[in-house]
Design an enzyme around this catalytic site. Sequence first.
Site, PDB file in Angstrom:
ATOM      1  N   LYS A  35       0.693  -1.343  -0.439  1.00  0.00           N
ATOM      2  CA  LYS A  35       0.122   0.328   0.096  1.00  0.00           C
ATOM      3  C   LYS A  35       1.158   1.307  -0.292  1.00  0.00           C
ATOM      4  CE  LYS A  35      -0.248  -0.100   4.973  1.00  0.00           C
ATOM      5  NZ  LYS A  35      -1.798  -0.963   6.128  1.00  0.00           N
ATOM      6  N   TYR A 256      17.804  28.565  10.566  1.00  0.00           N
ATOM      7  CA  TYR A 256      16.592  29.860  11.054  1.00  0.00           C
ATOM      8  C   TYR A 256      16.520  29.418  12.742  1.00  0.00           C
ATOM      9  CZ  TYR A 256      14.788  29.906   5.858  1.00  0.00           C
ATOM     10  OH  TYR A 256      14.671  30.267   5.074  1.00  0.00           O
TER      11      TYR A 256
HETATM   12  C1  LIG Z   1      -0.154  -2.013   6.589  1.00  0.00           C
HETATM   13  C2  LIG Z   1      -1.232  -3.762   7.480  1.00  0.00           C
HETATM   14  C3  LIG Z   1      -0.172  -4.091   7.407  1.00  0.00           C
HETATM   15  C4  LIG Z   1       1.427  -4.309   7.011  1.00  0.00           C
HETATM   16  O1  LIG Z   1       1.921  -3.815   7.977  1.00  0.00           O
HETATM   17  P1  LIG Z   1       3.197  -3.679   8.740  1.00  0.00           P
HETATM   18  O2  LIG Z   1       2.813  -2.971  10.088  1.00  0.00           O
HETATM   19  O3  LIG Z   1       4.093  -2.045   8.148  1.00  0.00           O
HETATM   20  O4  LIG Z   1       3.792  -5.034   8.647  1.00  0.00           O
HETATM   21  C5  LIG Z   1      -1.041  -5.092   8.101  1.00  0.00           C
HETATM   22  N1  LIG Z   1      -1.992  -6.100   7.140  1.00  0.00           N
HETATM   23  C6  LIG Z   1      -3.051  -4.480   7.355  1.00  0.00           C
HETATM   24  C7  LIG Z   1      -4.741  -4.919   7.573  1.00  0.00           C
HETATM   25  C8  LIG Z   1      -2.263  -3.072   7.293  1.00  0.00           C
HETATM   26  O5  LIG Z   1      -3.453  -2.281   7.270  1.00  0.00           O
END
Ligand SMILES: *Cc1c(COP(=O)(O)O)cnc(C)c1O
Length: 372
Positions: A35, A256
Amino acid sequence: MPRPIEALIHVDALAHNLARARRAAPDARVWAVVKARAYGHGLERAYAGLRGADGFALLDLAEAEQLRRLGWRGPILLLEGCFEPRDLEVCSRLDLWHVVHCDAQIDWLAAHKTERAQRVFLKMNSGMNRLGFAPAAFRSAWARLSALPQVEEVALMTHFSDADGGRGIAHQVAVFEAATRDLPGERSLANSAATLRHAADAGVAADWVRAGIMVYGSAPDFPAHDIAHWGLRPTMTLRTRLIATQQLEAGDSVGYGSSFVAGAPMRIGIAAAGYADGYPRHAGSGTPVLVDGGRSVTVGRVSMDMIAVDLSALPGSGLGSEVTLWGEGPQGGRLPIDEVAHAAGTIGYELMCALAPRVPVRAVGGDGDADG
Ligand SMILES: *Cc1c(COP(=O)(O)O)cnc(C)c1O
């Protein structure tokens, strides 16, 4: 010459980290979670390193379509399921598996006209209180879903809130087990943290693990453990060069707000990287950085396009020196993204996802290095 900043995606490290996920859960199949453009790595570049996965899990239908265009014919799972009824047509067309987490999604399925029955992952809210059916409502959702001609198979899943921390997962596993004990179907419970820390606990690794952050070379439970502890390798390097140096006298300030004041004469370098590149503005003086592969720290506030680094202990470094903001440095130096994230009060996930569009990205270490 373009500005000297660039990001490298280490394709071989992605494959290495995926293999590490398999070793952690040898009897499970592995969803590579891609994702958010593969956690900022770019879907195509990540696919080059992760094509050995059993499936890809993501959120966006457009990313699912891109994976099919790249040639992936295996399972793809939509982790938030469908957002509206006509998404089901895309699921039918692209053969996507999808999460069902609420009654409306079952209504849409019941009204969906399809020749091909679909694979769904029914999600339980076992304590995270984000998505999913409450344990008491889970069985009736399962019964309704299983009776639909539009549904071929129902798998069962849940998601942990504390797999990386002290509270752990046992309370959620117990809720999930109690409500699903006599239901058929494959299971999926574990994210990266649960896969690395709890895969040996009964039922946790079955039947699919969902490996996200670990395949991108970040330790889900930093600073308790780092990537060296978990046998993971950085998959993203952000690097630039020094475009100026300054000699400071005691009392001189940097940047800054004059937040850093030199206590003694010192030399600093100005690196071409700032928050508009995705380097975190909240990283204060003292954030680790590699200069020509040697460890140093930042001084002063992060600007939009520049940061200052301490060269006191690096007399050989100067204009043009390579600055590694995170990832693999020259001469085998390595700066895990987790150390930078920690210094900025955030997590590796956020930094890799926030890599800015203006930074050129190159895949390296695969079969034929490629721009992309
Ligand atoms: C993003 C996600 C994962 C992966 O999680 P990580 O901590 O990056 O391994 C697994 N299951 C779901 C439902 C997610 O949304």
